[in-house]
Write an enzyme that holds these catalytic residues in place. Structure first.
Site, PDB file in Angstrom:
ATOM      1  N   SER A 152      -9.926  -0.409   7.299  1.00 59.01           N
ATOM      2  CA  SER A 152      -9.376  -0.201   5.953  1.00 59.01           C
ATOM      3  C   SER A 152      -8.705  -1.407   5.335  1.00 59.01           C
ATOM      4  O   SER A 152      -8.346  -1.372   4.155  1.00 59.01           O
ATOM      5  CB  SER A 152      -8.404   0.985   5.969  1.00 59.01           C
ATOM      6  OG  SER A 152      -9.101   2.189   6.143  1.00 59.01           O
ATOM      7  N   SER A 169      -9.588   2.088   3.176  1.00 61.67           N
ATOM      8  CA  SER A 169      -8.726   2.831   2.263  1.00 61.67           C
ATOM      9  C   SER A 169      -7.762   1.941   1.480  1.00 61.67           C
ATOM     10  O   SER A 169      -7.132   2.398   0.526  1.00 61.67           O
ATOM     11  CB  SER A 169      -7.909   3.865   3.064  1.00 61.67           C
ATOM     12  OG  SER A 169      -7.075   3.217   4.001  1.00 61.67           O
ATOM     13  N   LYS A 215       0.845  -1.194   0.000  1.00 61.13           N
ATOM     14  CA  LYS A 215       0.000   0.000   0.000  1.00 61.13           C
ATOM     15  C   LYS A 215       0.880   1.244   0.000  1.00 61.13           C
ATOM     16  O   LYS A 215       1.902   1.291   0.698  1.00 61.13           O
ATOM     17  CB  LYS A 215      -0.905  -0.027   1.235  1.00 61.13           C
ATOM     18  CG  LYS A 215      -1.942   1.087   1.303  1.00 61.13           C
ATOM     19  CD  LYS A 215      -2.829   0.925   2.533  1.00 61.13           C
ATOM     20  CE  LYS A 215      -3.853   2.031   2.662  1.00 61.13           C
ATOM     21  NZ  LYS A 215      -4.724   1.861   3.846  1.00 61.13           N
TER      22      LYS A 215
END
Length: 490
Positions: free
Chosen positions: A176, A152, A77
């Site tokens: 997330s 996210s 990420k």
């Protein structure tokens, strides 16, 4: 090659015996990314040249027996810093930021000789639940390209669901990792707070943030989480507890007989979409048939206060953490600023997106004189009550279960203009972060062709029981074997 069904242990054996080379495997990952990513848009930055060089070097060195990840392509990420590889947090503020050090989790993966294929998209600074808040582009859900992948960590979940990689690192501040996993029919675990070092993860809410994996299976998740766990001198909140060998306990003898599972009434109330409720009830019935004891006569009365309390506390921490982006030390600087005040104001105005600004304003307001007691202090008390709710239920039960989200993935653009609705999507996940507990989402079925995740919550530092339950469910169902068709599913 699609990585959806790949077993990490078997892949390691194939690399060791030279059935496949690290370079061939890495090339296959990039071929798959090129095949899917024009539609899915999971990656912000690809690391192809360096990854292929690294893979070739690993082949020349040979695959060490004690390095499970040697030559294995994985994704990261883009709010986890990677030395020499751009880390943007999906923000204009850090659009051209190249770190000079690696996060602790990346150091641990590098020690295993993993291959970093690239950095995945996210909501800017991890603030959002749909990956629509990225400053660059929206990631699409491989199951239905008109729908969000969740957030996210939407890019990481979409990359795994699309078969680009076995696993991708994510971060979880209020759900997330778990919400995108639910929306994409993959496995995502948020470890106990402190189990994994946060050093090198770009901070959002420091007392909530946790790094974890999104993977194609429970066992692969356990193997990968074990590698990145452990105490770190750089992170004072990291735990010195011994890291168990979780995956070693996942075998044909693993069972859930006598496992006491609590299902709080608040987790299946009228706010849960009927199709989701039906999927979760079927999953709970399946556990009962496997010998688990289901107790639906429990309550978590403070769940309804979780979202408002979370958004006050996490936004307050965000307003503090994001002070460093001032247009002077690093990051974006407004080119038209003439005075010091203009440098601050214009750089932040132009560098941050609307959702980040909203949370900074909310957090600053909550911490300001005259409002601290009315908002921040009260939210902190609610956090304690939520932690007590979990303690009371887990005192007499091994796990808590329910849906990860109240609904499957929603259409792109359908909720982004309504922050309150977006925030309420996290009602079942944020309480776990408030209490610092471990929790996992895993594939449990489908609602009108869209994935639904089962949320499994455990006691602090008891990831093993979560993995055991998830593994048994996975081995006795075939939901995780269903693959997206990148746009539609029968």
């Amino acid at each position: 090659m699609k990585f959806n069904e790949t077993d990490l242990t078997q892949l390691h054996e194939d690399l060791q015996t030279k059935k496949i080379s690290a370079k061939e495997l890495t090339k296959a990952a990039f071929d798959r990314i090129k095949e899917t990513d024009d539609d899915v848009k999971a990656f912000i930055t690809l690391n192809e040249d360096e990854a292929l060089k690294r893979a070739e070097a690993i082949d020349n060195e040979g695959i060490a027996a004690d390095k499970l990840l040697a030559g294995v392509p994985l994704a990261v990420k883009d709010n986890i810093v990677t030395k020499g590889l751009k880390t943007t947090a999906a923000s204009k503020m850090l659009e051209n930021f190249t770190p000079i050090y690696d996060a602790t989790v990346i150091e641990k993966l590098n020690a295993q000789d993993f291959i970093n294929v690239g950095k995945t998209n996210l909501d800017e600074f991890a603030m959002g639940g749909s990956t629509e808040n990225s400053a660059f582009f929206t990631t699409h859900n491989p199951w239905d390209l008109t729908r969000v992948p969740g957030g996210s960590s939407g890019g990481s979940a979409a990359a795994v669901a699309a078969g680009d990689v076995i696993g991708a690192l994510g971060t979880d501040t209020g759900g997330s990792i778990r919400m995108p996993s639910s929306y994409n029919n993959v496995v995502g675990l948020k470890p106990t707070y402190g189990r994994v070092s946060r050093w090198g993860a770009i901070a959002f809410g420091s007392s909530f943030d946790q790094i974890g994996w999104i993977t194609n299976s429970v066992k692969n998740n356990a193997l990968l989480t074990e590698i990145i766990s452990g105490q770190d001198d750089h992170d004072m909140t990291s735990s010195d507890r011994q890291v168990p060998n979780w995956a070693a306990n996942l075998n044909e003898n693993t069972n859930v007989k006598g496992l006491r599972i609590a299902v709080p009434k608040e987790y299946l109330d009228e706010g849960i979409q009927p199709g989701v409720r039906a999927v979760i009830n079927n999953a709970l019935k399946h556990f009962e048939e496997l010998g688990a004891i289901i107790d639906a006569d429990v309550s978590m009365p403070h769940t309804k206060y979780g979202v408002p309390a979370y958004y006050i506390l996490a936004s307050s921490e965000a307003s503090s953490n994001l002070q460093r982006y001032d247009g002077i030390r690093y990051g974006f600087r407004a080119p038209d600023a003439k005075t010091l005040e203009e440098v601050y104001v214009k750089s932040r105005t132009q560098g941050f997106g609307d959702e980040v600004k909203r949370r900074i304003m909310l957090g600053t307001f909550s911490l300001s004189a005259g409002f601290y007691d009315a908002y921040f202090n009260k939210a902190a008390k609610i956090r304690t009550l939520i932690a007590q709710d979990f303690a009371n239920v887990l005192k007499d039960h091994d796990l808590i279960m329910g849906p990860t989200g109240a609904n499957p993935a929603f259409e792109i653009g359908s909720e982004i203009a309504d922050p309150k609705t977006m925030y309420m999507n996290d009602i079942l996940t944020v309480p776990v972060n408030m209490a610092g507990l471990p929790a996992m989402s895993l594939p449990a079925g489908f609602d009108n062709g869209l994935p639904v995740g089962l949320h499994i919550i455990g006691k602090a530092f008891d990831e093993q029981t979560i993995y055991n339950a998830g593994y048994v469910f996975e081995q006795t169902t075939d939901f995780h074997k269903q693959m997206p068709r990148l746009g539609g599913q029968d």
